[in-house]
Scaffold this active site. Sequence first.
Site, mmCIF file in Angstrom:
data_model
loop_
_atom_site.group_PDB
_atom_site.id
_atom_site.type_symbol
_atom_site.label_atom_id
_atom_site.label_comp_id
_atom_site.label_asym_id
_atom_site.label_seq_id
_atom_site.Cartn_x
_atom_site.Cartn_y
_atom_site.Cartn_z
ATOM 1 N N ASN A 206 25.508 16.225 19.501
ATOM 2 C CA ASN A 206 26.060 17.209 18.354
ATOM 3 C C ASN A 206 26.650 18.254 18.855
ATOM 4 O O ASN A 206 26.197 19.123 19.414
ATOM 5 C CB ASN A 206 24.305 17.864 17.919
ATOM 6 N N GLU B 189 12.535 17.729 18.472
ATOM 7 C CA GLU B 189 13.330 18.731 19.287
ATOM 8 C C GLU B 189 12.538 20.091 19.364
ATOM 9 O O GLU B 189 12.602 21.045 18.429
ATOM 10 C CB GLU B 189 14.707 19.216 18.559
ATOM 11 N N SER C 67 17.826 20.387 25.634
ATOM 12 C CA SER C 67 18.263 20.602 27.057
ATOM 13 C C SER C 67 18.284 19.241 27.811
ATOM 14 O O SER C 67 18.090 19.434 29.067
ATOM 15 C CB SER C 67 17.330 21.531 27.643
ATOM 16 N N HIS D 155 18.146 20.048 11.435
ATOM 17 C CA HIS D 155 18.215 20.536 12.741
ATOM 18 C C HIS D 155 17.552 22.054 12.667
ATOM 19 O O HIS D 155 17.715 22.790 11.659
ATOM 20 C CB HIS D 155 19.447 20.511 13.086
ATOM 21 N N GLU E 28 18.466 24.764 13.716
ATOM 22 C CA GLU E 28 19.338 25.847 13.314
ATOM 23 C C GLU E 28 19.600 26.038 11.826
ATOM 24 O O GLU E 28 19.713 26.883 11.244
ATOM 25 C CB GLU E 28 20.664 25.705 14.207
ATOM 26 N N GLY F 255 18.938 24.336 23.695
ATOM 27 C CA GLY F 255 20.111 25.452 24.382
ATOM 28 C C GLY F 255 19.494 26.338 25.187
ATOM 29 O O GLY F 255 20.035 27.350 25.534
ATOM 30 N N LYS G 6 27.880 20.589 17.249
ATOM 31 C CA LYS G 6 27.712 22.021 16.476
ATOM 32 C C LYS G 6 29.209 22.538 16.292
ATOM 33 O O LYS G 6 29.969 21.759 15.871
ATOM 34 C CB LYS G 6 27.082 22.848 17.376
#
Length: 247
Positions: free
Chosen positions: A10, A165, A210, A94, A96, A171, A12
């Site tokens: 991904n 996730e 990660s 996701h 985010e 991240g 992003k």
Amino acid sequence: MNRKRLIAGNWKMNGSEADARALARGIAAGINGETDVLICPPFPYLSIVKAALQSLQVTLGAQNVSQQANGAYTGEVSAAMLSDLGCSYVIVGHSERRQLYGEDSALVSDKARVVAAADMRPIICIGETLEEREGGQTRQVIETQLAAVFAHPAADYGELVLAYEPVWAIGTGKTASPEQAQEVHAFVRELLGGWDAAVAERCRILYGGSVKADNAANIFAMEDVDGGLVGGASLQTESFVAIANAV
Ligand code: PEP
């Protein structure tokens, strides 16, 4: 059941056109072909990446989609458009998107079904925050996120892929241990079994958070971990290829 592993990158909102082309070419040249490999560039680079992929072993995906079919939805991109551009998968929900753009689980389910209706595969992301994990609510959060998916027949989702996730691992450089990942993945598969036994058997459940070249093999070795969704490490040819080839 022998589920073929899937490693998805991904990207992003990162990189330039030249970066996208170089990264796609490097990945296509580096992978060993033993696993399914997917890259999800930003929308404007989908066609460029499609053209740069010399290997049919790398498939193309998108990071988001509109739940609407077409019309006056400024700034949105439809599933039909993504399919036109050669996408085979679309990431939906996701964390985010959930946290920064207010997407709830019902909307995520709508998007996933729109993706399947356009003959692509949805990758639905689920996962708990640090606060939820520390409060012992991981299972409850996962169950609630999946309840919106299970509110519709399994056939509406096509070849569904799930990505566990944990938000605290995205991240941050903190990764779930292989045992922590396996525990949640097994729980997810158990929940899938209550919805549709055949889907529970064949659904690939990816781990994301990660994943790096040096921890990938241990995580992917777990029984219910069927590959990975990779953010930061998918932006470098070397690290992403090493992860894909670690399976
Ligand atoms: C992600 O954003 O889906 C992700 C897993 O990111 P990272 O690998 O950078 O944690």
